[in-house]
Write an enzyme that holds these catalytic residues in place. Structure first.
Site, PDB file in Angstrom:
ATOM      1  N   SER A  97       0.837  -1.186   0.000  1.00  0.00           N
ATOM      2  CA  SER A  97       0.000   0.000   0.000  1.00  0.00           C
ATOM      3  C   SER A  97       0.886   1.255   0.000  1.00  0.00           C
ATOM      4  CB  SER A  97      -0.955  -0.054   1.195  1.00  0.00           C
ATOM      5  OG  SER A  97      -2.014   0.852   1.050  1.00  0.00           O
ATOM      6  N   HIS A 231      -7.785  -5.757   0.098  1.00  0.00           N
ATOM      7  CA  HIS A 231      -6.603  -4.895   0.168  1.00  0.00           C
ATOM      8  C   HIS A 231      -5.548  -5.447   1.118  1.00  0.00           C
ATOM      9  CE1 HIS A 231      -4.283  -1.251  -0.279  1.00  0.00           C
ATOM     10  NE2 HIS A 231      -4.274  -1.054   1.035  1.00  0.00           N
TER      11      HIS A 231
END
Length: 255
Positions: A97, A231
């Protein structure tokens, strides 16, 4: 405490054969609000020929009292300076990320400022640099940050739901959200001449949609690898992901 010890958290890996030395080094860069402890289970899945450590950003864990950094390029240059002085093992960077974009900028800084190209880069759960856009979350205050973290299911979600831990963790989240939402890629940078792998959870819509565009950032072999999950797929995918990273690192070393 030395600069290495402040910035890098080493992990003990499985025992190497007597007399064997590590053949490569893997350094992990955490997500927004993350810390080295996010990777604490990785050593049991990693080939013992690989030395593992994770970056500890200022303002968390043992560096809680230090001023946070909100400029992504300042952060990347400081990490690069530490890594450039940390030995000559072939260096791979893994970032998830926010950590993926920082890993990319750190790789550029290592090449341009220290003459030390990385041996490989693995970016996880992130859009490529030119696709990063501010959602303005950090400007909307703490409640917006907490809501976004909880929606994504980060490892810290349970702690943020506790008022006592929330006050303790929020300064790091504020800094990281400002950092990632202000990030713009280094203009005119040449592609990295090293293997580049983009990993993502198959249910992570943004990362999946733009994963192929990461190929433009590597002049060496590139790969796009989906894993089951969203995610934060890597919270459950370590038994599959980490051995795959081991194979990539050691195959490049043999080549």
């Amino acid at each position: 405490m030395t600069a290495d010890q402040e910035w890098l958290h080493p992990f003990a890996t499985a025992a190497r054969p007597p007399g064997a030395e590590p053949r490569a080094r893997l350094v992990c860069l955490p997500h927004a609000g993350g810390s080295p402890s996010f990777f604490r289970d990785w050593p049991r899945h990693l080939d013992p020929a690989i030395e593992l450590s994770a970056v500890c950003y200022p303002g968390r864990q043992t560096r809680f009292a230090e001023p946070v950094i909100t400029d992504p390029h300042v952060m990347a240059r400081r990490i690069a300076a530490v890594l450039a002085a940390a030995g000559d093992l072939p260096l791979w960077l893994f970032g998830h990320s926010m950590g993926a974009l920082l890993a990319y900028e750190t790789a550029l800084a290592l090449r341009e400022e220290h003459g030390r190209p990385v041996a490989g880069l693995v970016v996880s759960g992130a859009v490529p640099p030119h696709r990063n856009e501010s959602r303005g979350i950090h400007a909307r205050g703490d409640d917006a940050i907490v809501e976004d973290v909880l929606d994504m299911g980060a490892a810290e979600s349970e702690l943020l739901a506790d008022p006592e831990f929330r006050a303790f963790l929020l300064p790091a989240f504020r800094a990281d959200y400002e950092l990632i939402e202000s990030y713009r890629p280094t203009p005119g940078a040449a592609p990295l001449d090293a293997p580049l792998t983009a990993c993502f959870g198959a249910e992570d819509e943004d990362a999946r949609r733009w994963a192929d565009e990461w190929r433009a950032y590597g002049a060496g072999p590139t790969a796009v690898v989906p894993y089951p999950g969203d995610h934060f797929y890597l919270q459950d995918a370590a038994p599959e992901l980490v051995p795959d990273l081991s194979r990539r690192v050691l195959a490049a070393r043999r080549a």
